[in-house]
Scaffold this active site. Structure first.
Site, PDB file in Angstrom:
ATOM      1  N   VAL B  20       0.680  -0.945  -0.043  1.00 38.31           N
ATOM      2  CA  VAL B  20       0.028   0.340   0.575  1.00 38.31           C
ATOM      3  C   VAL B  20       1.221   1.651   0.167  1.00 38.31           C
ATOM      4  CG1 VAL B  20      -2.304   1.285   0.818  1.00 38.31           C
ATOM      5  CG2 VAL B  20      -1.922  -1.182   0.798  1.00 38.31           C
ATOM      6  N   LYS B 112      -7.198  -0.270  10.227  1.00 39.55           N
ATOM      7  CA  LYS B 112      -8.737  -0.861  10.360  1.00 39.55           C
ATOM      8  C   LYS B 112      -8.820  -0.722  12.404  1.00 39.55           C
ATOM      9  CE  LYS B 112      -8.598  -2.963   7.425  1.00 39.55           C
ATOM     10  NZ  LYS B 112      -8.430  -3.148   5.408  1.00 39.55           N
ATOM     11  N   ILE B 143     -13.416   1.636  -1.958  1.00 41.00           N
ATOM     12  CA  ILE B 143     -14.761   2.776  -1.687  1.00 41.00           C
ATOM     13  C   ILE B 143     -15.129   3.623  -0.685  1.00 41.00           C
ATOM     14  CG2 ILE B 143     -17.384   1.962  -1.800  1.00 41.00           C
ATOM     15  CD1 ILE B 143     -16.406  -0.597  -1.363  1.00 41.00           C
ATOM     16  N   GLU B 197      -4.336 -15.039   3.699  1.00 39.86           N
ATOM     17  CA  GLU B 197      -3.165 -14.783   4.387  1.00 39.86           C
ATOM     18  C   GLU B 197      -2.920 -16.099   4.075  1.00 39.86           C
ATOM     19  OE1 GLU B 197      -1.256 -11.264   4.668  1.00 39.86           O
ATOM     20  OE2 GLU B 197      -2.957  -9.751   4.026  1.00 39.86           O
ATOM     21  N   LYS B 212     -14.425  -3.240  11.010  1.00 40.69           N
ATOM     22  CA  LYS B 212     -14.795  -1.826   9.728  1.00 40.69           C
ATOM     23  C   LYS B 212     -15.963  -1.407  10.162  1.00 40.69           C
ATOM     24  CE  LYS B 212     -12.109  -4.094   5.938  1.00 40.69           C
ATOM     25  NZ  LYS B 212     -12.556  -5.509   5.346  1.00 40.69           N
ATOM     26  N   GLY B 314      -5.828  -4.805  -1.779  1.00 46.41           N
ATOM     27  CA  GLY B 314      -5.594  -3.869  -2.513  1.00 46.41           C
ATOM     28  C   GLY B 314      -4.413  -3.142  -2.960  1.00 46.41           C
TER      29      GLY B 314
END
Lengths: 441, 441
Positions: B20, B112, B143, B197, B212, B314
């Protein structure tokens, strides 16, 4: 709840008291405590204006100052923001909008026609006065898609924006899909049920979707708003048979507004904007959007495909969008209406789409006599259109009319146009042919 | 393009250079001109920090100051905002977050776990310093759903938030649906393909979705972030047969995070937060969400149902969300992280869901011997669960194990729990039973 010391109230004038105007009043009443907490200020309607003072709108208006002349509200010193819900691209709405921004007040509008036609000039006016111009409610009702493009997806070069932008058309198409009925009777039913206006032209001819598309394209691509540049085709010529054949082929029919940028040189782009009925693969999220719902897809170069879906119209959803804009203003979140400063928005050339390749659906209504199929397929051959599948079957209309539907292989769009051109004057065709592109991706 | 005179650059420090972090650098490089226009300022990475300086990340780091100790970055005078991409609820990430906000600098995080556990305290710290705390990337990847709830839907009392919040689980469930394979082998394939993972516990046990959900619930309902209050159940006990039977009944299986408010008195509410596999009717938009996609539904009292869908993880999508936050900060759009000031967020009681009614799917694996069905149905009767349909069929496992699946009529959820309780010690059951609620609406 312990409230922090409150800032001054946001003082609002409301012009236009139709269903959306009444919805805004009802929302500000119903959710008052919540809005105070979220906006950090009281949201206070001070004055209202509409054509008919006496009409019962189901909300108490006696609390507000009444103006017969709405332009007076823009001049009042005790108003921070005017909400324009009058409608119409020009006329009183535009006069009010100019007066409001010119007087250094913020403007919130649900008026897609006005923003599509005059958004550029109004945006310049707002920026030069350092005030907000917001129009979340002008696009896709309650879906916060203006914000999504302007802010949520702002990190991305937008590669494509497309979606279902007109609830009436989507209601009609998805109802035809469910019932097997034809366009005409479905429209009449939709009018009875309130899903279509008495004069449905704006919706079914694609103009309403084109207004919204032009606004989204300006935000997404940094192009000057160019409503006149939207190619537009409506849904009136779609028949029950087209929908049935699309279904057999694995598609549904949707009115799709689509915009993208085409690189035309090292440093120049052209903008393609069009509203057209398309075949949408059943696996695509837009294929599941039924009824009066709207849905917008934005493809960003980092975000990938983002989808925003919800009610595209109605008093509640539209009021939700109007008040979201008011909250932004109350919070002091004021920026360039179209994401980048108006002066930096580019007057974009219009893209020529003919060289673009894709698959197409074509449908002909032809006389039931020998040689007609040979004539059609010869035209395809001469225009360089390669036929992937062809169906000549189904109901035979009275008067010997036969429907021939075909899917053309991937090829340049101009070839399909050329084929239709070759057949334009043929007396074998009993009605103008229909072509629809197949949505990819 | 004629640029307006630019404000000072936004000076960024980046902590954590995994996929990221590298994605954020790549995005800022690739879209630099666009970002300058949209943010009105240069977005400039000044300093970076990560564990391993020598590692090749595919991006040029020599332009940036390197810090072995990332907390040094928070102390630098020439940094406006720190981007925390280190991960972990506590430890170095939390130290950095506190240090950054404590030093009066803005913080952007994709973490998160940290926001779910410490969002409340961090938000208070940010507000007391008058700086931004933003975490769009912590929920549903690319999003812009934090923004959608915090701003786009801010005019609404939110009635319910629910959705598909974990891409790994959704990838596994929708792959099982397509292939008919069992959970175990699908997980192994997902791991090989990078959708799960090596240690998948956080994803498949629902913890990631619960993080989340707790964040979304706090924003939507104005409740203090209460991660510990999320009831959580994962997907590991779902079998291929459950998915096949759901399909027969008209449903798909999805891991759904759901939160709503329950009125418990004239002036008090309780918050229900849970992550559970559910049966989703095939006509529902969430039923069409396949692969690693995320989708969030927010139901507002004026907007109606809003749906936001896109890539849930991603490098690209997450970087898109991180940089959207940076653009907000560059534009000066700084407000309460959770929409209302932290001091006004309510410590909400946890709702007891037992009295809620709904339809349920129950599945038992039982020994293949006489009387077992009588035992099951007697337990249902004794618990007050009325059976709508029952299937005992399909593949017969080795060792005489038989699957019995039933759908219970609408009834209180506690009755289903009671029925399972009555059967807990039965030696007719060869494995723990599974119950899933059927998603309504």
């Amino acid at each position: 709840m312990l409230a922090a010391p409150m800032a001054e109230p946001l003082r609002i004038a409301l012009a236009g008291l139709g269903t959306v105007g009444a919805g805004v009043i009802r929302l500000l009443d119903t959710n008052a405590a919540l809005l105070r907490a979220r906006a950090g200020r009281e949201m206070q309607i001070v004055a209202v204006s509409a054509r008919d003072r006496g009409k019962d709108r189901g909300v108490d208006l006696t609390r507000f100052d009444w103006h017969d002349d709405m332009t007076e509200m823009a001049a009042r010193d005790d108003i921070d923001v005017v909400v324009e819900l009058v409608g119409g691209a020009d006329g009183p709405a535009l006069t009010l909008a100019r007066g409001t921004l010119g007087a250094g007040k913020a403007l919130v509008t649900a008026n897609k026609a006005m923003v599509a036609h005059h958004g550029q000039a109004l945006s310049e006016l707002a920026e030069s006065g350092g005030v907000a111009l917001k129009f979340e409610a002008a696009v896709a009702g309650g879906i916060p898609v203006v914000k999504a493009l302007r802010e949520g997806a702002a990190a991305n070069a937008i590669e494509r924006i497309y979606g279902i932008l007109n609830g009436t058309s989507n209601y009609i198409l998805s109802t035809m899909e469910a019932s097997g009925a034809d366009f005409g009777e479905t429209l009449v039913d939709a009018q009875k049920l309130g899903f279509a206006e008495a004069d449905p032209a704006f919706d079914i001819e694609g103009t309403d979707a084109a207004h919204k598309l032009a606004i989204l394209a300006a935000i997404g691509f940094g192009a000057k708003v160019d409503f006149a540049g939207v190619e537009c085709e409506g849904i009136a010529s779609i028949r029950a048979e087209d929908i049935a054949r699309a279904d057999t082929l694995g598609y549904v029919v949707r009115l799709i507004g689509m915009a993208d940028l085409e690189r035309t040189g090292d440093d120049s782009c052209a903008l393609l904007q069009r509203v057209k009925p398309c075949l949408v693969p059943k696996g695509h999220p837009l294929a599941h959007v039924t009824g009066a719902t709207n849905a917008v897809v934005a493809e960003g170069n980092f975000s990938g495909r983002l989808l925003f879906q919800g009610a595209g119209a109605g008093a509640g959803p539209t009021a939700s969008a109007v008040v979201a804009d008011l909250i932004d203003i109350a919070r002091g979140e004021i920026g360039a209406p179209f994401s980048i400063p108006s002066a930096e928005m580019i007057p974009m050339a219009r893209a020529e789409a003919g060289h673009r390749t894709g698959r197409s659906y074509l449908r002909f209504t032809v006389a039931d006599r020998p040689g007609v199929l040979a004539e059609l397929t010869a035209a395809m051959r001469d225009a360089g259109v390669s036929i992937e599948s062809l169906i000549q079957q189904g109901r035979q209309e009275e008067g010997g009319e036969v429907l021939v539907a075909m899917v053309a292989h991937e090829g340049p769009q101009r070839n399909v146009a050329r084929a239709l051109d070759l057949l334009r004057d043929s007396d074998s065709l009993t009605a103008p042919p229909l072509s629809m592109q197949i949505l990819e991706g």
